[in-house]
Design an enzyme around this catalytic site. Structure first.
Site, PDB file in Angstrom:
ATOM      1  N   HIS A 144      61.607  60.183 -27.944  1.00  0.00           N
ATOM      2  CA  HIS A 144      62.198  59.296 -26.923  1.00  0.00           C
ATOM      3  C   HIS A 144      63.149  60.071 -26.011  1.00  0.00           C
ATOM      4  O   HIS A 144      64.078  59.484 -25.459  1.00  0.00           O
ATOM      5  CB  HIS A 144      62.948  58.122 -27.559  1.00  0.00           C
ATOM      6  CG  HIS A 144      62.190  57.443 -28.656  1.00  0.00           C
ATOM      7  ND1 HIS A 144      61.346  56.375 -28.439  1.00  0.00           N
ATOM      8  CD2 HIS A 144      62.126  57.701 -29.994  1.00  0.00           C
ATOM      9  CE1 HIS A 144      60.814  55.988 -29.589  1.00  0.00           C
ATOM     10  NE2 HIS A 144      61.262  56.784 -30.557  1.00  0.00           N
ATOM     11  N   SER A 181      65.693  74.558  -1.087  1.00  0.00           N
ATOM     12  CA  SER A 181      65.750  73.344  -0.282  1.00  0.00           C
ATOM     13  C   SER A 181      66.122  73.715   1.151  1.00  0.00           C
ATOM     14  O   SER A 181      66.897  74.642   1.376  1.00  0.00           O
ATOM     15  CB  SER A 181      66.797  72.396  -0.867  1.00  0.00           C
ATOM     16  OG  SER A 181      67.308  71.553   0.137  1.00  0.00           O
ATOM     17  N   LYS A 232      70.076  74.712  -4.098  1.00  0.00           N
ATOM     18  CA  LYS A 232      68.916  74.275  -4.878  1.00  0.00           C
ATOM     19  C   LYS A 232      67.947  75.404  -5.222  1.00  0.00           C
ATOM     20  O   LYS A 232      67.693  76.294  -4.445  1.00  0.00           O
ATOM     21  CB  LYS A 232      68.129  73.195  -4.105  1.00  0.00           C
ATOM     22  CG  LYS A 232      68.862  71.901  -3.903  1.00  0.00           C
ATOM     23  CD  LYS A 232      69.161  71.159  -5.184  1.00  0.00           C
ATOM     24  CE  LYS A 232      67.898  70.559  -5.791  1.00  0.00           C
ATOM     25  NZ  LYS A 232      67.349  69.491  -4.929  1.00  0.00           N
ATOM     26  N   GLU A 247      56.164  70.849 -10.653  1.00  0.00           N
ATOM     27  CA  GLU A 247      56.004  69.509 -10.079  1.00  0.00           C
ATOM     28  C   GLU A 247      54.626  69.332  -9.447  1.00  0.00           C
ATOM     29  O   GLU A 247      53.988  68.285  -9.597  1.00  0.00           O
ATOM     30  CB  GLU A 247      57.081  69.268  -9.019  1.00  0.00           C
ATOM     31  CG  GLU A 247      58.469  69.179  -9.620  1.00  0.00           C
ATOM     32  CD  GLU A 247      59.535  69.192  -8.532  1.00  0.00           C
ATOM     33  OE1 GLU A 247      60.103  68.134  -8.269  1.00  0.00           O
ATOM     34  OE2 GLU A 247      59.768  70.255  -7.935  1.00  0.00           O
ATOM     35  N   LYS A 258      29.501  66.641  -5.822  1.00  0.00           N
ATOM     36  CA  LYS A 258      29.950  68.019  -5.580  1.00  0.00           C
ATOM     37  C   LYS A 258      31.410  68.204  -5.211  1.00  0.00           C
ATOM     38  O   LYS A 258      32.108  69.036  -5.803  1.00  0.00           O
ATOM     39  CB  LYS A 258      29.069  68.659  -4.518  1.00  0.00           C
ATOM     40  CG  LYS A 258      27.628  68.800  -4.995  1.00  0.00           C
ATOM     41  CD  LYS A 258      26.737  69.447  -4.004  1.00  0.00           C
ATOM     42  CE  LYS A 258      25.304  69.380  -4.517  1.00  0.00           C
ATOM     43  NZ  LYS A 258      24.816  67.977  -4.718  1.00  0.00           N
TER      44      LYS A 258
HETATM   45  N1  ARG Z   1      21.704  67.876  -1.058  1.00  0.00           N
HETATM   46  C1  ARG Z   1      21.001  67.182  -2.072  1.00  0.00           C
HETATM   47  C2  ARG Z   1      21.964  66.832  -3.224  1.00  0.00           C
HETATM   48  O1  ARG Z   1      22.921  67.454  -3.349  1.00  0.00           O
HETATM   49  C3  ARG Z   1      19.894  68.011  -2.610  1.00  0.00           C
HETATM   50  C4  ARG Z   1      18.779  67.211  -3.222  1.00  0.00           C
HETATM   51  C5  ARG Z   1      18.081  66.432  -2.182  1.00  0.00           C
HETATM   52  N2  ARG Z   1      16.964  65.720  -2.706  1.00  0.00           N
HETATM   53  C6  ARG Z   1      16.395  64.743  -2.030  1.00  0.00           C
HETATM   54  N3  ARG Z   1      15.402  64.144  -2.625  1.00  0.00           N
HETATM   55  N4  ARG Z   1      16.818  64.338  -0.859  1.00  0.00           N
HETATM   56  O2  ARG Z   1      21.734  65.918  -3.972  1.00  0.00           O
END
Ligand code: ARG
Length: 474
Positions: A155, A276, A282, A289, A324
């Protein structure tokens, strides 16, 4: 003309190209994409699906493209949509129509799944390497500061004295589990999806195991529909990264606290703290952080990928392209945080006297006083009660245990004798002898065991089969 333009009568709207293109971010897969293509091409030639001169031309072209990209000479084009088609279009410019043979027995669906797995494998190994480095730093700090005692907290209230080494090794254990999580994620990621085609497999007599061997994959996928449509390995990476960030963030929080004037347990190096713009006095723990802050965005990426995947019917859907950016950002964030926190920690000065003083103040030995009565036969609950009253007395009298005389003690229980004065911060720590406890002996054992765990990870990293990744420039 689009690579898929055959069945279309109209040009794609510019706005549609902008909206659907992924090349802005998936170009990062270029190395994996080219590696995968080379392995695929080698296999097509070995199987007699393409001629070996065709294979040579394609592979030479791909290698040149890898160099162009590495040298920053490659022209990425948004109208070519993604990394795969940018590279293939450039290959055609370089070697002509034979370039079109590369995509035999392959779809972008299994191609992108392969690229992502290759990328994820490297990212996992990099994370494990960073984690081991961090563990080494913790171990070293623990060894150097073996005799330093500080208050252990619950705590955020002083609870019982502990060795600093014990406290640091707690983080070592967390990062050890993180290493193990990433290792487990690696094993599931280490599966070749290529050969799945668009979703159903391919009509060509390909040799998937040969491609797997060339790319250093331990296994090939068993189901083509699964292979092109799941991204659970991305989820696992981000989940493991989230847990690591959570651990790192807790450590960061302690650094923020410990470097404050109120604690004064550590002093950050000037090179690893910031000032700062208004307050000249500071010295701020911004690294800690920001690490704490960036943990939130990694959690966000985990939520995002889980949500992207949850409603998708089999097999490939364009939603998968959303796998991605959050993944790459997680890779970069984790890498940067582990690296900078490691440097920060390495340069942080420990203040043993401040820690020790805090451990010696107040009523932190109360549990030891209660245990003392228990050893003289009093049931623990009663001992707790007696010491509770003793604590109340100390608080009113403005004293701690070391300032009480025997008569005062005996006013609370006749079980007290001279030996009560043997209870000190050091005997308190030394008494917690059981394995996993904070006594110097137990901590020595833990240090040795920790070194063994580091070695185990290093051995695991060393026994992985060499993959082809060294062949191409970064
Ligand atoms: N740029 C696409 C992705 O990252 C690649 C695969 C595309 N496939 C398709 N059937 N359009 O998913």
């Amino acid at each position: 003309m689009k690579l898929w333009g055959g069945r279309f009568q109209k040009e794609t709207e510019k706005a549609v190209e902008e909206f659907t293109a992924s090349v802005r971010f998936d170009r990062r897969l270029h190395r994996c994409d080219i590696l995968g293509s080379i392995a695929h091409c080698h296999m097509l030639a070995r199987q007699g699906i393409i001629a070996s001169e065709e294979c040579q031309a394609i592979v030479r072209g791909l290698r040149e493209i890898a160099d162009e990209i590495a040298e920053g000479k490659f022209q990425w084009r948004i109208e070519l949509e993604d990394v795969h088609m940018n590279i293939e279009a450039r290959l055609k410019e370089k070697i002509g129509e034979v370039a079109g043979k590369l995509h035999t027995a392959r779809s972008r669906n299994d191609q992108v799944a392969l690229d992502m797995r290759l990328f994820a494998r490297d990212a996992i190994l990099a994370a494990i390497e960073r984690l081991v480095t961090f563990q080494r730093t913790l171990l070293q700090m623990a060894e150097v500061n073996r005799d330093v005692t500080l208050p252990g907290y619950t705590h955020l209230q002083r609870a019982q004295p502990v060795l600093l080494a014990h406290h640091l090794l707690a983080y070592f254990e967390m990062f050890q589990r993180d290493v193990e999580r990433f290792t487990a994620a690696y094993l599931r990621c280490d599966v070749l999806p290529l050969g799945s085609g668009a979703l159903a497999g391919t009509t060509f007599p390909i040799d998937r195991n040969a491609v797997a061997t060339e790319l250093g994959f331990a296994q090939i996928s068993r189901n083509s529909m699964d292979a092109v449509s799941d991204r659970d390995f991305v989820v696992e990476y981000i989940a493991a990264a989230s847990i690591t960030m959570m651990h790192l963030s807790r450590l960061a929080e302690e650094i923020v606290l410990w470097s404050s004037s109120e604690f004064g347990f550590v002093e950050l190096d000037d090179a690893y703290s910031t000032g700062s713009s208004m307050m000249p006095q500071k010295k701020n723990p911004d690294i800690a952080e920001l690490t704490r802050g960036k943990t939130g965005r990694v959690y966000g990426h985990l939520q995002a990928i889980l949500t992207t995947l949850k409603g998708l019917p089999l097999t490939y859907n364009r939603d998968l392209q959303e796998d991605k950016e959050g993944f790459f950002d997680t890779v970069d964030t984790l890498d940067a945080c582990l690296d900078i926190c490691n440097r920060m920690l390495t340069t942080t000065r420990i203040r043993p006297r401040a820690m020790r003083a805090a451990a010696g103040e107040g009523l932190i030995l109360a549990t030891d006083v209660a245990d003392y009565l228990v050893r003289r036969g009093l049931p623990f609950r009663q001992a707790h009660e007696v010491v509770g009253r003793l604590v109340a007395h100390c608080l009113t009298a403005g004293k701690d245990f070391t300032q009480l005389d025997l008569d005062e003690y005996r006013g609370f229980s006749s079980l007290f004798d001279e030996e009560i004065f043997e209870i000190t911060v050091d005997t308190s720590v030394a008494a917690r002898k059981g394995s996993g406890g904070t006594s110097p002996q137990a901590v020595r054992d833990a240090l040795a065991a920790s070194a063994g765990l580091i070695q185990r990870t290093l051995d695991w990293l060393a026994q992985r089969p060499e993959d082809a990744n060294q062949v191409l420039p970064e």
